[in-house]
Design a protein around this motif. Structure first.
Motif, short mmCIF file in Angstrom:
data_model
loop_
_atom_site.label_atom_id
_atom_site.label_comp_id
_atom_site.label_asym_id
_atom_site.label_seq_id
_atom_site.Cartn_x
_atom_site.Cartn_y
_atom_site.Cartn_z
N LEU A 1 -15.07 -16.61 29.10
CA LEU A 1 -16.21 -17.25 28.45
C LEU A 1 -17.46 -17.14 29.32
O LEU A 1 -18.56 -16.85 28.81
N VAL A 2 -17.31 -17.36 30.61
CA VAL A 2 -18.44 -17.24 31.54
C VAL A 2 -19.00 -15.82 31.51
O VAL A 2 -20.23 -15.62 31.49
N MET A 3 -18.12 -14.83 31.50
CA MET A 3 -18.58 -13.44 31.48
C MET A 3 -19.36 -13.13 30.21
O MET A 3 -20.38 -12.43 30.25
N VAL A 4 -18.90 -13.64 29.09
CA VAL A 4 -19.61 -13.41 27.82
C VAL A 4 -20.99 -14.04 27.88
O VAL A 4 -21.99 -13.44 27.44
N ILE A 5 -21.09 -15.24 28.43
CA ILE A 5 -22.38 -15.93 28.55
C ILE A 5 -23.30 -15.17 29.50
O ILE A 5 -24.51 -15.01 29.24
N ILE A 6 -22.76 -14.67 30.60
CA ILE A 6 -23.56 -13.84 31.53
C ILE A 6 -24.13 -12.64 30.78
O ILE A 6 -25.28 -12.25 30.97
N GLY A 7 -23.30 -12.06 29.91
CA GLY A 7 -23.73 -10.89 29.15
C GLY A 7 -24.93 -11.15 28.26
O GLY A 7 -25.67 -10.22 27.93
N VAL A 8 -25.13 -12.40 27.87
CA VAL A 8 -26.29 -12.73 27.03
C VAL A 8 -27.59 -12.52 27.81
O VAL A 8 -28.61 -12.13 27.24
N PHE A 9 -27.55 -12.71 29.13
CA PHE A 9 -28.77 -12.71 29.93
C PHE A 9 -29.00 -11.40 30.68
O PHE A 9 -30.08 -11.22 31.27
N VAL A 10 -28.02 -10.50 30.71
CA VAL A 10 -28.25 -9.22 31.37
C VAL A 10 -29.06 -8.31 30.45
O VAL A 10 -29.13 -8.52 29.24
N LYS A 11 -29.65 -7.29 31.03
CA LYS A 11 -30.46 -6.36 30.26
C LYS A 11 -29.68 -5.08 29.98
O LYS A 11 -28.89 -4.64 30.80
N GLY A 12 -29.90 -4.52 28.82
CA GLY A 12 -29.26 -3.26 28.47
C GLY A 12 -28.13 -3.44 27.47
O GLY A 12 -27.24 -4.27 27.69
N ASP A 13 -28.18 -2.68 26.40
CA ASP A 13 -27.19 -2.80 25.33
C ASP A 13 -25.78 -2.48 25.83
O ASP A 13 -24.82 -3.18 25.48
N THR A 14 -25.64 -1.44 26.64
CA THR A 14 -24.32 -1.05 27.12
C THR A 14 -23.74 -2.11 28.05
O THR A 14 -22.56 -2.47 27.94
N ARG A 15 -24.54 -2.61 28.95
CA ARG A 15 -24.06 -3.65 29.87
C ARG A 15 -23.66 -4.92 29.11
O ARG A 15 -22.63 -5.54 29.40
N GLN A 16 -24.47 -5.31 28.16
CA GLN A 16 -24.14 -6.49 27.37
C GLN A 16 -22.83 -6.28 26.61
O GLN A 16 -22.00 -7.20 26.51
N THR A 17 -22.63 -5.07 26.10
CA THR A 17 -21.39 -4.76 25.39
C THR A 17 -20.19 -4.85 26.32
O THR A 17 -19.15 -5.40 25.95
N LEU A 18 -20.32 -4.32 27.53
CA LEU A 18 -19.21 -4.35 28.48
C LEU A 18 -18.88 -5.78 28.91
O LEU A 18 -17.70 -6.14 29.02
N TRP A 19 -19.90 -6.60 29.13
CA TRP A 19 -19.65 -8.00 29.46
C TRP A 19 -18.92 -8.69 28.32
O TRP A 19 -17.98 -9.46 28.53
N GLY A 20 -19.36 -8.43 27.09
CA GLY A 20 -18.72 -9.04 25.93
C GLY A 20 -17.29 -8.57 25.74
O GLY A 20 -16.41 -9.36 25.38
N LEU A 21 -17.05 -7.27 25.99
CA LEU A 21 -15.71 -6.71 25.85
C LEU A 21 -14.75 -7.30 26.87
O LEU A 21 -13.67 -7.81 26.53
N LEU A 22 -15.13 -7.25 28.14
CA LEU A 22 -14.25 -7.74 29.20
C LEU A 22 -14.06 -9.26 29.10
O LEU A 22 -12.94 -9.77 29.25
N GLY A 23 -15.15 -9.96 28.83
CA GLY A 23 -15.04 -11.41 28.68
C GLY A 23 -14.19 -11.78 27.48
O GLY A 23 -13.38 -12.71 27.54
N GLY A 24 -14.35 -11.04 26.40
CA GLY A 24 -13.56 -11.31 25.20
C GLY A 24 -12.07 -11.09 25.42
O GLY A 24 -11.23 -11.84 24.92
N LEU A 25 -11.73 -10.05 26.17
CA LEU A 25 -10.32 -9.77 26.46
C LEU A 25 -9.70 -10.90 27.29
O LEU A 25 -8.58 -11.34 27.01
N LEU A 26 -10.43 -11.35 28.30
CA LEU A 26 -9.91 -12.45 29.12
C LEU A 26 -9.84 -13.75 28.32
O LEU A 26 -8.89 -14.52 28.46
N PHE A 27 -10.84 -13.98 27.47
CA PHE A 27 -10.84 -15.17 26.63
C PHE A 27 -9.64 -15.17 25.69
O PHE A 27 -8.93 -16.17 25.56
N TRP A 28 -9.41 -14.05 25.01
CA TRP A 28 -8.29 -13.96 24.06
C TRP A 28 -6.96 -14.17 24.78
O TRP A 28 -6.11 -14.94 24.33
#
Length: 290
Positions: A53-80
């Motif tokens: 969850l923390v990683m997904v939230i961090i991804g909201v504030f980073v710049k760049g579509d690819t980076r935000q996607t990677l934060w969301g992907l990795l955070g989502g996997l750990l969350f699930w």
């Protein structure tokens, strides 16, 4: 009419990156269950979900579509894994839910047997998506068009606030959730059963569907969007893999990670290299754009 360019490398790299998370995620859970005390597993699982969850939230504030996607992907996997699968595991153990056993072998673990009880919650979230937001999901858009017809633009006038990390996170979790529910329904002998013809048709349909999705993915130029499309493509593709493993068509090596440690370590290394590659590509584009 001009043909759209096909992006073989970024599609293949995105597909493999997401694909490798499937056996690695399964292996991680099994290793934790085998080599950690039950109480430690539950604490670790909860911390894993929180970290996601923390990683997904961090991804909201980073710049760049690819980076935000990677934060969301990795955070989502750990969350699930941590706050969905391990929490189902915790309550299944706490209340003594028994696994499904056939010929002396566990074919369905207790946590997955109780997961279908969450169908109403899944439908609740889907209702919100269908009636309250315009989005890029072809499946939801198709439902909206069939339900609302000419009134679609009035009922779903605008999208939600666009945070790529959150979009990736929700896409991953909602699709994983949907296909777990589908598989549990198919495997349930009160409905179909794992050797039922409809279950086979589901697997065949998902495989064919994943090929069409891959065809579309080949034409997505942006790295971040390609990864997000790969999330959906891989999960649909993985469904027949799960069905074939269930009927013992092949051996699922990820369920015995201690026996196939070399292979899984190679997959892990390839995953890390691909992740680093995507991150470096995003960094170069950021510097080039500054």
């Amino acid at each position: 009419m001009e043909k759209k360019k096909i992006y073989w490398w970024r599609t293949l790299a995105s597909f493999i990156l997401v694909l490798f998370t499937m056996p690695l995620g399964h292996a991680l859970m099994i290793l934790m269950e085998k080599f950690m005390q039950p109480e430690a597993v539950h604490y670790a699982g909860f911390m894993m979900g929180f970290a996601g969850l923390v990683m997904v939230i961090i991804g909201v504030f980073v710049k760049g579509d690819t980076r935000q996607t990677l934060w969301g992907l990795l955070g989502g996997l750990l969350f699930w894994t941590g706050w969905v699968e391990f929490l189902f595991l915790y309550y299944a153990r706490r209340y003594g839910v028994q696994p499904e056993i056939e010929n002396g072998v566990v074919v369905t673990k207790p946590e997955y047997l109780i997961m279908p009880a969450s169908f109403g919650l899944w439908m609740m979230v889907m209702t919100m998506y269908i009636f309250s937001t315009r989005n890029g999901c072809d499946f939801i858009t198709w439902i909206q068009e069939k339900l609302f017809g000419a009134r679609k633009n009035k009922i779903v006038m605008q999208p939600m606030t666009h945070h790529t990390s959150i979009i990736t996170f929700m896409e991953l979790n909602m699709i994983l959730w949907a296909f777990y529910l589908l598989l549990m329904f198919c495997y349930d002998k009160n409905f179909l059963g794992d050797h039922h013809p409809v279950t086979y048709l589901v697997g065949i349909g998902c495989f064919i569907g994943s090929l069409f999705m891959l065809r579309r993915q080949l034409r997505i130029a942006a790295w971040g969007a390609n990864i997000r499309m790969a999330v959906a493509t891989v999960i649909v593709f993985w469904t027949p893999v799960e069905i074939l493993g269930r009927i013992n068509f092949f051996h699922e090596f990820w369920v015995e990670p201690e026996k196939y440690s070399t292979l899984l370590l190679c997959i892990l290394a390839a995953f890390i290299l691909l992740l680093a590659y995507f991150w470096l590509k995003a960094s170069k584009r950021k510097r080039a754009g500054s």
